[in-house]
Scaffold this active site. Structure first.
Site, PDB file in Angstrom:
ATOM      1  N   SER A   1       4.556  -6.562   2.245  1.00  0.00           N
ATOM      2  CA  SER A   1       3.250  -6.556   2.916  1.00  0.00           C
ATOM      3  C   SER A   1       2.168  -7.131   1.991  1.00  0.00           C
ATOM      4  CB  SER A   1       2.913  -5.141   3.386  1.00  0.00           C
ATOM      5  OG  SER A   1       1.754  -5.122   4.193  1.00  0.00           O
ATOM      6  N   LEU A   2       1.189  -6.313   1.608  1.00  0.00           N
ATOM      7  CA  LEU A   2       0.151  -6.761   0.660  1.00  0.00           C
ATOM      8  C   LEU A   2       0.768  -7.409  -0.574  1.00  0.00           C
ATOM      9  CD1 LEU A   2      -1.224  -5.394  -2.203  1.00  0.00           C
ATOM     10  CD2 LEU A   2      -2.587  -6.880  -0.765  1.00  0.00           C
TER      11      LEU A   2
ATOM     12  N   GLN B   1       2.028 -12.394   9.464  1.00  0.00           N
ATOM     13  CA  GLN B   1       2.454 -11.179   8.752  1.00  0.00           C
ATOM     14  C   GLN B   1       1.600  -9.976   9.150  1.00  0.00           C
ATOM     15  OE1 GLN B   1       0.919  -9.622   5.364  1.00  0.00           O
ATOM     16  NE2 GLN B   1       2.701  -9.897   4.036  1.00  0.00           N
TER      17      GLN B   1
ATOM     18  N   ARG C   1      -8.987  -8.954   3.815  1.00  0.00           N
ATOM     19  CA  ARG C   1      -7.846  -8.565   4.661  1.00  0.00           C
ATOM     20  C   ARG C   1      -7.914  -7.076   4.985  1.00  0.00           C
ATOM     21  NH1 ARG C   1      -2.423  -6.736   3.466  1.00  0.00           N
ATOM     22  NH2 ARG C   1      -0.829  -7.566   4.898  1.00  0.00           N
TER      23      ARG C   1
ATOM     24  N   HIS D   1       0.916  -4.285  10.770  1.00  0.00           N
ATOM     25  CA  HIS D   1       2.030  -5.140  11.193  1.00  0.00           C
ATOM     26  C   HIS D   1       2.434  -4.991  12.658  1.00  0.00           C
ATOM     27  CE1 HIS D   1       2.423  -6.385   7.056  1.00  0.00           C
ATOM     28  NE2 HIS D   1       2.524  -5.128   6.684  1.00  0.00           N
TER      29      HIS D   1
ATOM     30  N   GLN E   1       0.822  -1.203   0.000  1.00  0.00           N
ATOM     31  CA  GLN E   1       0.000   0.000   0.000  1.00  0.00           C
ATOM     32  C   GLN E   1       0.863   1.263   0.000  1.00  0.00           C
ATOM     33  OE1 GLN E   1      -3.908  -0.092   2.155  1.00  0.00           O
ATOM     34  NE2 GLN E   1      -2.932  -1.777   3.225  1.00  0.00           N
TER      35      GLN E   1
END
Length: 310
Positions: A93-94, A251, A118, A202, A12
């Site tokens: 991440s994503l 994660q 998510r 996170h 993101q």
């Protein structure tokens, strides 16, 4: 397959209105991929990515499927143009979900729905305005961690993205993050920049999202990737499906070990990383992690042409 090539997928922050529009004008597969995603979600994702409204695109439940779709569209285009197959993939991440879809570990439609869920779970885990994130520049990892520990005072604040040497993102409860920013400056950080985000990703505050994500993941078919995928929480490829799934869940509330992930790829022989998504954030980070790397991004016609010529 090239042992020296890695594909990396952004998280993101890389989204922007009009993303991939130039390539879409030349290659129908871009918009076709967005149409597939739109069908899976029941909303016009391409229209949102091109003309907004910007607030809608930046809402995490929309940002996540939009970025995953952009990465998959570029990966499909790369293969359509007979680009070299990488030996390894990783996503920030994503972006880890995008990598897993491109490595055939998750079906595309499942992946789009999964990351939309998510985003919703992350948004709902913390009341609006209660969490925060900040980028700490010019301070080593250990000093950032120590500043967070000292500033916590019983609240949640911790390093969550180890992006490159001298760039660490922290997250947690708003007041604790503000205390940690001040503590990092006192410890010698060059800058402490509050990030405009809707969720503190996170960190421990995301554990409720992980619990809900576990139920959703249980209904998705997961396969071992056909191209090795380095996961964020270990900076290593998983040994089996159980480890892959466990890493995806942890994660959500564990740090992204991006610096170590890239260093491990280099140790395994990677000399070139191609960023597969809008923007060039990871290309910049990867170059700071290892100056010897050749980095490129394939988000526009010029970048794609240069990457194909490497």
């Amino acid at each position: 397959m090239s042992q020296s090539l890695a594909f990396v997928f952004p998280g993101q922050g890389s989204q922007h209105l009009g993303m991939l529009s130039e390539l879409a004008g030349e290659h129908p597969i871009i918009e076709q991929t967005f149409e597939e995603a739109s069908d899976a979600l029941g909303l016009d994702l391409w229209k949102m990515a091109q003309s907004g409204p910007e607030d809608a695109l930046n809402s995490t439940e929309n940002t996540q499927p939009a970025l995953l779709t952009a990465g998959v569209a570029l990966w499909r285009l790369w293969n359509q143009l007979d680009g070299t197959t990488p030996s390894v993939m990783a996503g920030h991440s994503l972006g880890e979900y995008t990598a897993l879809v491109c490595a055939d570990a998750i079906n595309f439609a499942d992946g789009v729905r999964l990351v939309r869920a998510r985003g919703q779970y992350m948004q709902q885990a913390v009341p609006a305005g209660a969490g925060a994130m900040a980028a700490i520049l010019g301070l080593d990892d250990a000093a950032v961690a120590a500043a967070c520990e000292a500033a916590a005072q019983g609240a949640v604040v911790a390093p969550v993205n180890y992006n490159c040497p001298g760039q660490v993102v922290i997250a947690g409860e708003k007041d604790a993050v503000e205390r940690a920013m001040a503590a990092c400056k006192d410890a010698g950080a060059k800058r402490a920049i509050a990030l405009s985000v809707s969720v503190p990703s996170h960190c421990e505050l995301m554990k409720p999202a992980a619990e809900r994500m576990a139920e959703t993941l249980a209904g998705i078919e997961l396969r071992m990737p056909i191209i090795k995928v380095i996961q964020n929480v270990t900076a290593e490829a998983p040994a089996d499906i159980d480890e892959l799934k466990a890493n995806l869940l942890s994660q959500l509330y564990s740090p992204v070990l991006w610096t170590t992930s890239v260093q491990n790829m280099v140790t395994c022989g990677v000399t070139t990383t191609l960023e597969c998504g809008p923007g060039k954030v990871l290309a910049g980070l990867n170059k700071k992690i290892d100056r010897s790397l050749t980095v490129a991004a394939i988000n526009d016609p010029d970048g794609l042409a240069k990457a194909l010529a490497l």
